[in-house]
Scaffold this active site. Structure first.
Site, PDB file in Angstrom:
ATOM      1  N   ASN A 124       3.954   2.984   2.777  1.00 13.61           N
ATOM      2  CA  ASN A 124       3.895   4.436   3.025  1.00 13.61           C
ATOM      3  C   ASN A 124       4.389   4.843   4.412  1.00 13.61           C
ATOM      4  O   ASN A 124       5.054   5.865   4.560  1.00 13.61           O
ATOM      5  CB  ASN A 124       2.481   4.972   2.755  1.00 13.61           C
ATOM      6  CG  ASN A 124       1.434   4.334   3.618  1.00 13.61           C
ATOM      7  OD1 ASN A 124       1.565   3.183   4.010  1.00 13.61           O
ATOM      8  ND2 ASN A 124       0.401   5.072   3.930  1.00 13.61           N
ATOM      9  N   GLU A 162      -7.475  -3.087   5.977  1.00 15.07           N
ATOM     10  CA  GLU A 162      -7.417  -1.616   6.004  1.00 15.07           C
ATOM     11  C   GLU A 162      -6.982  -1.176   4.617  1.00 15.07           C
ATOM     12  O   GLU A 162      -5.833  -1.412   4.224  1.00 15.07           O
ATOM     13  CB  GLU A 162      -6.390  -1.133   7.039  1.00 15.07           C
ATOM     14  CG  GLU A 162      -6.698  -1.537   8.467  1.00 15.07           C
ATOM     15  CD  GLU A 162      -7.938  -0.858   9.006  1.00 15.07           C
ATOM     16  OE1 GLU A 162      -8.314   0.210   8.503  1.00 15.07           O
ATOM     17  OE2 GLU A 162      -8.542  -1.415   9.931  1.00 15.07           O
ATOM     18  N   CYS A 199      -2.905   7.051   3.830  1.00 16.94           N
ATOM     19  CA  CYS A 199      -4.283   6.663   3.498  1.00 16.94           C
ATOM     20  C   CYS A 199      -5.287   7.682   4.027  1.00 16.94           C
ATOM     21  O   CYS A 199      -6.394   7.781   3.526  1.00 16.94           O
ATOM     22  CB  CYS A 199      -4.571   5.281   4.046  1.00 16.94           C
ATOM     23  SG  CYS A 199      -4.255   5.171   5.819  1.00 16.94           S
ATOM     24  N   GLU A 218      -9.072  -1.663  13.576  1.00 16.97           N
ATOM     25  CA  GLU A 218      -7.847  -1.857  14.354  1.00 16.97           C
ATOM     26  C   GLU A 218      -7.867  -0.859  15.510  1.00 16.97           C
ATOM     27  O   GLU A 218      -8.772  -0.056  15.637  1.00 16.97           O
ATOM     28  CB  GLU A 218      -6.624  -1.627  13.461  1.00 16.97           C
ATOM     29  CG  GLU A 218      -6.522  -2.646  12.331  1.00 16.97           C
ATOM     30  CD  GLU A 218      -5.229  -2.510  11.529  1.00 16.97           C
ATOM     31  OE1 GLU A 218      -4.712  -1.389  11.398  1.00 16.97           O
ATOM     32  OE2 GLU A 218      -4.749  -3.549  11.035  1.00 16.97           O
TER      33      GLU A 218
HETATM   34  P1  NDP Z   1      -0.471  -2.893  -1.941  1.00 13.64           P
HETATM   35  O1  NDP Z   1      -1.854  -3.394  -1.811  1.00 13.64           O
HETATM   36  O2  NDP Z   1       0.170  -2.936  -3.270  1.00 13.64           O
HETATM   37  O3  NDP Z   1       0.519  -3.683  -0.974  1.00 13.64           O
HETATM   38  C1  NDP Z   1       0.325  -3.788   0.422  1.00 13.64           C
HETATM   39  C2  NDP Z   1       1.083  -4.987   0.918  1.00 13.64           C
HETATM   40  O4  NDP Z   1       0.501  -6.162   0.364  1.00 13.64           O
HETATM   41  C3  NDP Z   1       2.549  -5.014   0.498  1.00 13.64           C
HETATM   42  O5  NDP Z   1       3.315  -5.637   1.507  1.00 13.64           O
HETATM   43  C4  NDP Z   1       2.492  -5.873  -0.736  1.00 13.64           C
HETATM   44  O6  NDP Z   1       3.741  -6.427  -1.047  1.00 13.64           O
HETATM   45  C5  NDP Z   1       1.490  -6.915  -0.313  1.00 13.64           C
HETATM   46  N1  NDP Z   1       0.834  -7.621  -1.399  1.00 13.64           N
HETATM   47  C6  NDP Z   1       0.674  -7.247  -2.691  1.00 13.64           C
HETATM   48  N2  NDP Z   1       0.010  -8.203  -3.385  1.00 13.64           N
HETATM   49  C7  NDP Z   1      -0.272  -9.202  -2.495  1.00 13.64           C
HETATM   50  C8  NDP Z   1      -0.943 -10.453  -2.597  1.00 13.64           C
HETATM   51  N3  NDP Z   1      -1.462 -10.897  -3.746  1.00 13.64           N
HETATM   52  N4  NDP Z   1      -1.042 -11.210  -1.498  1.00 13.64           N
HETATM   53  C9  NDP Z   1      -0.531 -10.801  -0.319  1.00 13.64           C
HETATM   54  N5  NDP Z   1       0.139  -9.624  -0.168  1.00 13.64           N
HETATM   55  C10 NDP Z   1       0.248  -8.830  -1.245  1.00 13.64           C
HETATM   56  O7  NDP Z   1      -0.499  -1.439  -1.334  1.00 13.64           O
HETATM   57  P2  NDP Z   1       0.679  -0.388  -1.321  1.00 13.64           P
HETATM   58  O8  NDP Z   1       1.874  -0.997  -0.678  1.00 13.64           O
HETATM   59  O9  NDP Z   1       0.777   0.156  -2.697  1.00 13.64           O
HETATM   60  O10 NDP Z   1       0.124   0.684  -0.304  1.00 13.64           O
HETATM   61  C11 NDP Z   1      -0.690   1.709  -0.686  1.00 13.64           C
HETATM   62  C12 NDP Z   1      -2.141   1.408  -0.375  1.00 13.64           C
HETATM   63  O11 NDP Z   1      -2.299   1.128   0.991  1.00 13.64           O
HETATM   64  C13 NDP Z   1      -3.028   2.573  -0.657  1.00 13.64           C
HETATM   65  O12 NDP Z   1      -4.173   2.137  -1.327  1.00 13.64           O
HETATM   66  C14 NDP Z   1      -3.400   3.094   0.718  1.00 13.64           C
HETATM   67  O13 NDP Z   1      -4.606   3.776   0.780  1.00 13.64           O
HETATM   68  C15 NDP Z   1      -3.426   1.833   1.485  1.00 13.64           C
HETATM   69  N6  NDP Z   1      -3.274   2.125   2.915  1.00 13.64           N
HETATM   70  C16 NDP Z   1      -4.357   1.974   3.721  1.00 13.64           C
HETATM   71  C17 NDP Z   1      -4.267   2.301   5.062  1.00 13.64           C
HETATM   72  C18 NDP Z   1      -5.429   2.117   5.978  1.00 13.64           C
HETATM   73  O14 NDP Z   1      -5.220   2.077   7.192  1.00 13.64           O
HETATM   74  N7  NDP Z   1      -6.642   1.997   5.505  1.00 13.64           N
HETATM   75  C19 NDP Z   1      -3.028   2.827   5.641  1.00 13.64           C
HETATM   76  C20 NDP Z   1      -1.945   2.933   4.695  1.00 13.64           C
HETATM   77  C21 NDP Z   1      -2.082   2.588   3.372  1.00 13.64           C
HETATM   78  P3  NDP Z   1       4.671  -5.716  -2.165  1.00 13.64           P
HETATM   79  O15 NDP Z   1       4.765  -4.280  -1.804  1.00 13.64           O
HETATM   80  O16 NDP Z   1       5.932  -6.432  -2.002  1.00 13.64           O
HETATM   81  O17 NDP Z   1       3.968  -5.931  -3.466  1.00 13.64           O
END
Ligand code: NDP
Length: 478
Positions: free
Chosen positions: A149, A247, A281, A459
């Protein structure tokens, strides 16, 4: 077609598999780049490079780390437009917003550059007969996994403190938005970051992300992403006793009281609902409004949305760009259908859009829904798109119950001119971040993170510096 490569040991290299994945421009729905489909072999190469670099980097003076990280910030600033265009095309966000995020990415490096020279150890004196001092040492090779995002912003938010404290990093950006992470490699080389200190491996999360988390020599994982992914990562990392910062998702409430500064509260609520297509988020997705101003507030939002511009992310007048991927686009539309089945009334939007010239892109109208119960899925589950629900309330207690009544606990915003109410609610809300009469006002020194299913750990500022260090107490008897 642009070809993205991994950045390992200071050089751009293809994945060991030789395979590539498609990278889409969400505004057009077209493939415009390819990224490496990496696997455990690439993580191993990155690990070997990082581990070798660690012996020098951990002993590099904080003054030198300060200079290199500052130089990275400076180059990012100089390349703001190039990086912002890349981010906008890759993610679908409006270019004007990408520019501010790139500026903030540079600020992350600058902030943690300063932290490198200000990070101090502690000393505790025992009644004059012993002294304890605490050494804070880098952990070693750490993994940083970031979502799609705010791609460069959230990546830099993790790797800057990791590097500032003397760790070497293997970063895994989201496979959906790899472009600015790819461009960061050459920026680090230009800034004089020694090779191997930062390695960036691209590919699928469930494949190479998982390989990163399960690598036995990687001692800490800093992850930002969805709650389900976070649960999985915790289940892999915990038995290996890795340090873990998670996070995760949110379902953030805005609490709007009748005594608020109406214009300000309503304008900021519009922003907190739809900035970055609602894909932040911290976005407020549950708008709780005190009943006496419910209809007026609703009318204000709907009137503004009548003039909302959704379309080409590269145009200055665009307020909302494209949804990041087809899969996410389908997920959001599905939630809108669920809302209808749950008895929700769509007050605005509720449909896909096809802006002229961008008919194959993934666009969704800003969507406002009312008449949903607190237990409805759209009030309980994170949608992470331009969809908000409106709910009236009649008392502070009811507002608090509604606000706290989800499994998440990331952020909230309170809009009132009653000082006592604001502080009482702030202390009672079960979430990591409370804004009073503002939203998204960020001080990088403050703890950042969530409660409940929104995450574990904090963080920001010294919290990040502490996370990326081992603390060792040394006791000296006098
Ligand atoms: P995901 O959980 O799908 O992915 C996050 C990252 O993790 C990506 O790089 C993804 O790779 C990777 N990933 C996915 N599966 C695995 C695994 N099994 N092992 C290790 N890494 C993995 O989240 P999104 O990218 O869809 O992001 C949206 C989410 O992030 C929302 O829920 C949002 O709320 C949260 N978010 C939270 C924030 C916070 O500070 N609390 C800030 C911003 C977002 P790939 O994309 O290649 O699958």
């Amino acid at each position: 077609m642009k070809i993205i490569q991994n950045f390992i040991n200071g050089a751009y290299v293809a994945a060991q598999s030789g395979e590539y994945l498609p990278n889409y421009n969400p505004a057009t729905g077209q493939i415009y780049a390819q990224l490496p489909d990496s696997d455990a072999r690439d993580i191993e190469l990155a690990y070997l490079a990082a581990n070798e670099a660690f012996y020098l980097w951990r002993k590099t003076s904080s003054e030198k780390r300060f200079k290199i990280l500052n130089r990275i910030a400076e180059i990012i600033d100089n390349k703001n437009e190039e990086l912002a265009i890349a981010e906008s095309i890759d993610q679908g966000k409006p270019l004007w917003l990408a520019r501010t995020e790139i500026t903030r990415s540079a600020q992350n490096f600058r902030f943690f550059a300063s932290a490198a020279i200000q990070f101090n150890s502690d000393c505790n004196v025992m009644d004059g007969h012993a002294i304890n001092y605490t050494l804070k040492t880098p952990i070693g090779v750490v993994g940083c996994i970031s979502p799609w995002n705010l791609p460069l912003y959230l990546l830099s938010w993790k790797i800057a403190p990791a590097l500032a404290t003397g760790n070497c990093v293997i970063a895994k950006p989201s496979e959906i938005t790899p472009m600015t992470a790819y461009l960061l490699g050459e920026i680090c080389n230009e800034a004089g970051l020694p090779k191997g200190v930062l390695n960036i491996v691209h590919g699928l999360g469930h494949k190479v992300g998982n390989d990163l988390v399960s690598h036995p020599e990687i001692k800490a994982i800093s992850f930002t992403g969805g709650t389900n992914t976070g649960k999985h990562i915790a289940s892999v990392a915990a038995p290996q006793f890795k340090k873990l910062s998670l996070e995760l998702g949110g379902k953030n409430p805005n609490l709007i009281f009748a005594d608020c500064d109406f214009e300000k509260a309503a304008t900021e609520t519009l922003r907190s609902s739809f900035l970055n297509q609602g894909e932040i988020c911290l976005c407020g997705s549950r708008i709780l409004i005190e009943r006496p101003i419910y209809e007026k507030f609703k009318a204000f939002l709907l009137e503004k949305l009548n003039h909302y511009t959704v379309g080409n992310p590269l145009l200055d007048e665009t307020q909302m760009g494209a949804i990041v991927s087809e899969q996410h686009f389908e997920k959001i539309l599905n939630y809108i259908e669920i809302a209808k089945q749950e008895g929700g009334k769509i007050l605005f939007g509720g449909e896909a859009l096809k802006p002229k010239g961008f008919e194959n892109g993934w666009y969704i109208a800003p969507t406002v829904i009312e008449n949903l119960s607190q237990s409805s899925r759209c009030n309980q589950e994170e949608i992470f798109g331009p969809v908000v629900t409106l709910t009236p309330f009649d008392s502070d207690e009811e507002a608090l119950d509604l606000a706290n009544g989800t499994p998440y606990g990331l952020a909230s915003s309170i809009w009132t001119n009653n000082l006592q109410r604001a502080h009482v609610l702030a202390s009672e809300l079960s979430c990591g971040i409370v804004w009073i009469n503002c939203w998204l006002l960020r001080d990088l020194r403050t703890p950042f993170g969530g409660m409940k299913q929104s995450g574990v750990g904090r963080e920001g500022g010294l919290h990040a510096m502490n996370f990326f260090t081992e603390q060792k107490n040394v006791c000296v008897k006098l």
